[in-house]
Design a protein around this motif. Structure first.
Motif, mmCIF file in Angstrom:
data_model
loop_
_atom_site.group_PDB
_atom_site.id
_atom_site.type_symbol
_atom_site.label_atom_id
_atom_site.label_comp_id
_atom_site.label_asym_id
_atom_site.label_seq_id
_atom_site.Cartn_x
_atom_site.Cartn_y
_atom_site.Cartn_z
ATOM 1 N N GLY B 31 0.841 -1.200 0.000
ATOM 2 C CA GLY B 31 0.000 0.000 0.000
ATOM 3 C C GLY B 31 0.870 1.241 0.000
ATOM 4 O O GLY B 31 0.377 2.361 0.088
ATOM 5 N N GLU B 32 2.162 1.050 -0.123
ATOM 6 C CA GLU B 32 3.124 2.154 -0.152
ATOM 7 C C GLU B 32 4.406 1.614 -0.786
ATOM 8 O O GLU B 32 4.581 0.409 -0.888
ATOM 9 C CB GLU B 32 3.413 2.649 1.264
ATOM 10 N N VAL B 33 5.271 2.517 -1.230
ATOM 11 C CA VAL B 33 6.554 2.076 -1.771
ATOM 12 C C VAL B 33 7.633 2.473 -0.771
ATOM 13 O O VAL B 33 7.973 3.645 -0.647
ATOM 14 C CB VAL B 33 6.822 2.683 -3.154
ATOM 15 N N GLY B 34 8.116 1.479 -0.018
ATOM 16 C CA GLY B 34 9.126 1.746 1.004
ATOM 17 C C GLY B 34 8.840 0.963 2.261
ATOM 18 O O GLY B 34 7.821 0.270 2.354
ATOM 19 N N ARG B 35 9.754 1.079 3.239
ATOM 20 C CA ARG B 35 9.720 0.405 4.551
ATOM 21 C C ARG B 35 9.184 -1.019 4.470
ATOM 22 O O ARG B 35 8.271 -1.413 5.213
ATOM 23 C CB ARG B 35 8.981 1.243 5.603
ATOM 24 N N ASP B 50 13.181 -8.619 5.427
ATOM 25 C CA ASP B 50 13.452 -7.199 5.187
ATOM 26 C C ASP B 50 12.946 -6.294 6.325
ATOM 27 O O ASP B 50 12.020 -6.661 7.065
ATOM 28 C CB ASP B 50 12.880 -6.718 3.839
ATOM 29 N N CYS B 51 13.570 -5.145 6.433
ATOM 30 C CA CYS B 51 13.217 -4.208 7.494
ATOM 31 C C CYS B 51 13.741 -2.834 7.065
ATOM 32 O O CYS B 51 14.818 -2.414 7.454
ATOM 33 C CB CYS B 51 13.843 -4.688 8.819
ATOM 34 N N GLY B 88 20.290 -4.758 -0.499
ATOM 35 C CA GLY B 88 20.816 -3.695 0.340
ATOM 36 C C GLY B 88 20.220 -2.307 0.185
ATOM 37 O O GLY B 88 20.792 -1.342 0.711
ATOM 38 N N HIS B 89 19.097 -2.157 -0.495
ATOM 39 C CA HIS B 89 18.496 -0.824 -0.599
ATOM 40 C C HIS B 89 17.912 -0.375 0.739
ATOM 41 O O HIS B 89 17.441 -1.179 1.531
ATOM 42 C CB HIS B 89 17.391 -0.822 -1.666
ATOM 43 N N GLU B 90 17.890 0.951 0.931
ATOM 44 C CA GLU B 90 17.412 1.527 2.194
ATOM 45 C C GLU B 90 16.003 1.082 2.557
ATOM 46 O O GLU B 90 15.678 0.922 3.735
ATOM 47 C CB GLU B 90 17.434 3.066 2.116
ATOM 48 N N ASP B 91 15.162 0.915 1.547
ATOM 49 C CA ASP B 91 13.780 0.543 1.855
ATOM 50 C C ASP B 91 13.658 -0.939 2.222
ATOM 51 O O ASP B 91 12.551 -1.435 2.479
ATOM 52 C CB ASP B 91 12.816 0.918 0.711
ATOM 53 N N HIS B 92 14.816 -1.631 2.271
ATOM 54 C CA HIS B 92 14.812 -3.023 2.713
ATOM 55 C C HIS B 92 15.702 -3.253 3.938
ATOM 56 O O HIS B 92 15.497 -4.217 4.664
ATOM 57 C CB HIS B 92 15.214 -3.950 1.563
ATOM 58 N N ILE B 93 16.682 -2.384 4.153
ATOM 59 C CA ILE B 93 17.574 -2.597 5.307
ATOM 60 C C ILE B 93 17.595 -1.419 6.289
ATOM 61 O O ILE B 93 18.098 -1.546 7.400
ATOM 62 C CB ILE B 93 19.040 -2.872 4.871
ATOM 63 N N ARG B 112 26.499 -11.077 0.664
ATOM 64 C CA ARG B 112 27.724 -10.395 1.075
ATOM 65 C C ARG B 112 27.604 -8.870 0.952
ATOM 66 O O ARG B 112 27.908 -8.135 1.884
ATOM 67 C CB ARG B 112 28.861 -10.896 0.175
ATOM 68 N N PHE B 113 27.161 -8.389 -0.217
ATOM 69 C CA PHE B 113 27.087 -6.935 -0.433
ATOM 70 C C PHE B 113 26.014 -6.320 0.470
ATOM 71 O O PHE B 113 26.210 -5.253 1.057
ATOM 72 C CB PHE B 113 26.782 -6.638 -1.909
ATOM 73 N N THR B 114 24.895 -7.009 0.591
ATOM 74 C CA THR B 114 23.816 -6.519 1.461
ATOM 75 C C THR B 114 24.335 -6.327 2.882
ATOM 76 O O THR B 114 24.108 -5.278 3.512
ATOM 77 C CB THR B 114 22.652 -7.532 1.463
ATOM 78 N N LEU B 115 25.020 -7.337 3.387
ATOM 79 C CA LEU B 115 25.515 -7.261 4.768
ATOM 80 C C LEU B 115 26.613 -6.205 4.915
ATOM 81 O O LEU B 115 26.721 -5.555 5.953
ATOM 82 C CB LEU B 115 26.021 -8.626 5.229
ATOM 83 N N ALA B 116 27.414 -6.024 3.867
ATOM 84 C CA ALA B 116 28.454 -4.986 3.937
ATOM 85 C C ALA B 116 27.820 -3.605 4.067
ATOM 86 O O ALA B 116 28.275 -2.762 4.851
ATOM 87 C CB ALA B 116 29.350 -5.059 2.699
ATOM 88 N N LEU B 117 26.742 -3.365 3.306
ATOM 89 C CA LEU B 117 26.045 -2.074 3.419
ATOM 90 C C LEU B 117 25.386 -1.945 4.788
ATOM 91 O O LEU B 117 25.425 -0.877 5.415
ATOM 92 C CB LEU B 117 24.989 -1.928 2.319
ATOM 93 N N LEU B 118 24.816 -3.049 5.274
ATOM 94 C CA LEU B 118 24.179 -2.998 6.598
ATOM 95 C C LEU B 118 25.229 -2.752 7.680
ATOM 96 O O LEU B 118 25.003 -1.979 8.617
ATOM 97 C CB LEU B 118 23.420 -4.299 6.887
#
Lengths: 565, 565
Positions: B31-35, B50-51, B88-93, B112-118
């Motif tokens: 119902g929204e794009v994000g979070r 995701d969070c 790793g996008h902000e709306d997922h991490i 790997r890349f996702t966790l590096a950004l997190l």
């Protein structure tokens, strides 16, 4: 030398206009989309083409309208021969009443429908302007200027282009224009007339830039009708069509489809009702006897027997359509299977509002048909392909793109050059930049100041940049008020200070810790013998501001009030 | 019965989950794009996919971020087995650190890349989370859930889809996904793996809806490279390319073009520098030796020898690109003939900001190349054509569109139905709607409360709807403060009242007339023997409010303060 890509233009005060020269200055509409107003000057006399409003954006919160900046002509209003209006959209006529306040007897020239819309507007302002109706093909002497009118096709009936003749040369101002070759009312943009002007020699062409970035041609308006008809033919429940309240031809197509499919029609929204009445009276809209019913009656008919034509296509929060999307409309509750058609464009800046309405309607179960998923709207402005036709018919010596943001102006300039206009004869002149046409050559010679003039409620001009910048701060972070009463002789606090916030936090204890800081600071100022309320105010503002920044990392406005007793 | 077009879903408290059933609730992202945040529950145990965060819109002024609403699981955090991140996008991490504050030992699974950004993000929050790296093809038992990871193609490297097996059935969550068949890194979305899952039987497919309204297929990323190359090859002055700071493949294409045309490269913008360092360290970005230079050095090179890769493609007002567009960047002054490429999408809601930047650059004479006039960006989300491939490969029994506004969810649901998914097995479940998968059938059974949780500066949650509604009022009309000091015994004013405004008017005399009204009202309250400060405050608020409405037709906030001494 090329005048393209040279940045925003000169900043100097313009030199006197040479004898026999024509001066052109836009007081609005170039470098922005809206508040179109162009002033022509010849031998000390002025002619104004259009006088519209601009609708505010996020950076101008709380403002109702933005007017062209009249300062450059304020002291010269007696020298104005007339206002000439190209068509009846708000961004071309909306500021006329504000100009008339300063010179009520200024004659206003325009086509029948344009003047009818203006008259309705002036009535709300309790004005009785001098309106002079003109038609395509007519020539009029307006003092120093000889003006000729040409039919143009746009998203409102009865639009005109204006040719202005002075001994300095021939200028053609297109107004808003497109070249629909199969217009619904058969009233073509007068390309033949423009060609004749081209033969005569057009010294300066002021040309609509809105869609200069868009390749190709605008789809004929005639192709929208069958799509609307298909949608209306297949609905089995309620149907609501939202569109611009001035787009008479679009409404006509909707009415035709309603008639064909045995539905009666109710107009929803004050401006829709008003404009369609005017259009019908002038014979621009054909409403079969018995088709129209009013809203109260319509909601009691069987759902399949009625069609609603509504405003609100731009997601205006108070419009009927927005209220339906939020489930708050008094008479119309959207339910699963209803159909809503947005037969309108999405004006840039309105995306969030429009998608908010679409999502609200879809959430309630409606099928929403819009520009993004069906051909239910076409633009009223010429795309690049059409602009090329214009340039090639008119063959202007000089070109001045108007009506557009910088990206549109630049794209339009490039089209002109591609048709053979010399690059050095294309002037990119934003609002306030002075263009002088002298000896057949247009050049930018200076700049007059053009700012934003805000209408907020009943007043014009008392809201300025300082108020808006305060609103932006308040809107982002709210404020914290600190109230202190001090003995005027000693500077001593005579009651406990209060610290309270609005728009700062939902937590009632959020500012509790600041009170002690203020008390400490007041002890200090008292100990130092400070009695000046201004100095005390500064001192408490400083401590609270620092504390808030450190504790919350926010920037509310800090508003100390120190009252001496 | 069809669950499509039935409106926003149930409002009841959900019944207990039947034994052997699986429950799915989105706490954000539908119902929204994000979070984006989806919670799966089986036999009393929870798994989070995701969070992320949502960026605020106009209706949420001053807010930095919006988090998913954790309330539904707040008291059950001990029952959570893990967070699984799709990419790793902000709306997922972006909201992970806020969840970890409540349970620091919660393990986080991702590529790997996702966790590096997190990890970089958590470092800013001074957190040391438990990170568990996983790869496509792996299966992991996470308590009650068996999880399998699949490679998917998106606009960031190393994205994953997640299959979740419990005895209740097999669920596939696509995360953000597209089906580029010629991906730059050769890492295809694992349609073969999805087909194998389809053979096994997918009971519920949670599927990305972002581009479900867009017909056809996303152009391969590979076709962007030659366009960028052409632009960079032909520039004769400075060139700046702006793009998303996480779009490693896009940056790689820019670097390749820079190398080919003998330009060195400087990264501009904190997140660009940080992310590209991480990507290079992990071998996802290839930076030839000696290519990179820092900004200070770059501005001293000849213009044709350097290329800037910058953030700011969404018109963020503080970004380097926005400052260049306003002529305020300390080191880079745009001049006529410079080239700026926006190799990025235009995220809805950012139109004004982005076009503001484009107009500013064009006004300074730059050539601006963007999605609207050249193929310099493609979306990272599957269009309708690709979604059909997904449905046909996976052949799910039940479908739950995720990641999108209502218009996207509905469009996606219709695609599912067209591939043969039974209409009654497609659930449109916005945030908070509870979906239970029981005996192979997914149904919405209730709703948990999901509100917006705002981060403003250092605090989470103290800014709520009441503060935001105050900000909206203040932002539209400013406020008028009335300060009165009264004798607490008699209610008599002991000093002249003050009436002052902020964000109300630029005219210093705008409120002068209100002072006398306040004095009159105070005489009246005193005469009536009113000493209660609250009543006195209400009385003066009323007279000033009425006067302002009549005189100005505006609605500022009226803030009376009555101090007893």
């Amino acid at each position: 030398m090329s005048q393209l890509g040279n940045g925003p233009g000169p900043n100097n005060t313009p030199p006197p206009l040479p004898d026999g020269g024509l001066r052109v200055v836009a007081l609005g509409g170039i470098g922005e989309v809206g508040r179109n107003m162009t002033v022509f000057e010849y031998e000390g006399r002025l002619l104004i083409v259009d006088c519209g409003v601009l609708f505010p954006e996020d950076a101008q919160p709380g403002v109702d309208l933005i007017l062209p900046d009249f300062r450059a002509i304020e002291s010269r209003l007696d020298e104005v021969e007339a206002i000439v209006l190209t068509h009846g959209h708000e961004d071309h006529i909306g500021a006329v009443p504000f100009l008339l306040r300063m010179r009520p007897d200024l004659p206003v020239y325009g086509s029948r429908f344009t003047l009818a819309l203006l008259a309705a507007k002036c009535k709300e302002h309790r004005q009785r302007p001098t309106l002079v109706e003109v038609k395509e093909g007519e020539r009029r002497g307006l003092g120093a200027f000889e003006v000729e009118f040409f039919a143009v096709n746009h998203s409102i009936p009865d639009a005109l282009a204006v040719a202005i003749r002075t001994p300095a040369g021939l200028v053609l101002h297109t107004g808003d224009i497109k070249l629909d070759q199969l217009p619904l009312d058969g009233r073509l943009t007068d390309l033949a007339g423009f060609s004749r002007l081209g033969d005569e020699g057009v010294d300066l062409l002021c040309v609509d830039s809105t869609n200069a970035e868009v390749p190709g041609f605008v789809t004929p308006e005639r192709e929208i009708g069958p799509v609307l008809d298909d949608v209306i033919a297949t609905v089995s429940q309620r149907v609501i069509v939202a569109c611009f309240a001035s787009h008479v031809h679009r409404v006509q197509q909707v009415l035709d489809a309603a008639v064909k499919h045995g539905k009666r029609v109710a107009f929803v929204g004050r401006s829709m009702v008003r404009n369609m009445n005017i259009a019908a009276e002038l014979g621009l809209l054909t409403i079969p006897e018995g088709l129209l019913i009013d809203l109260d009656e319509a909601v009691n008919l069987p759902e399949t027997k009625v069609l609603f034509v509504s405003t609100g296509s731009q997601g205006e929060p108070l419009s009927a359509l927005s209220r339906m999307a939020r489930g708050e409309h008094r008479q119309i509750s959207i339910k699963a299977g209803d159909t809503v058609v947005l037969a309108s464009s999405l004006i840039p800046g309105n995306e969030n509002a429009v998608f908010g309405v679409i999502n609200g309607l879809v959430r309630l179960g409606a099928n929403v048909v819009h520009q993004g998923n069906a051909k239910v709207h076409v633009s009223g402005h010429a795309s690049a392909g059409e602009l090329l036709f214009l340039y090639n018919a008119i063959r202007p010596s000089n070109v001045m793109p108007v009506h557009g943001e910088w990206r549109h102006l630049r794209a339009n300039a490039e089209l002109a050059v591609r048709t053979g206009v010399a690059e050095e004869n294309v002037v990119l002149a934003e609002d306030g930049v002075v263009v002088d046409l002298v000896d057949g050559k247009a050049t930018t010679t200076g700049r007059v100041e053009v700012g934003y003039v805000y209408v907020d409620g009943l007043s014009v001009g008392d809201v300025g940049e300082s108020t808006l910048s305060d609103r932006l701060v308040l809107g982002e972070g709210g404020f914290i008020a600190i109230n202190v009463v001090v003995d005027s002789a000693t500077g001593r606090a005579v009651s406990p200070p209060t610290v309270s916030g609005r728009g700062f936090s939902d937590d009632p204890k959020a500012l509790d810790a600041a009170v002690a800081l203020v008390e400490m600071e007041l002890s200090r100022t008292e100990a130092e013998g400070i009695t000046d309320t201004h100095r005390i105010a500064q001192a408490v503002r400083r401590v609270v501001g620092r504390w808030v920044a450190e504790t919350y990392r926010r920037r509310p406005m800090i508003v100390p009030t120190v009252i001496p007793v």
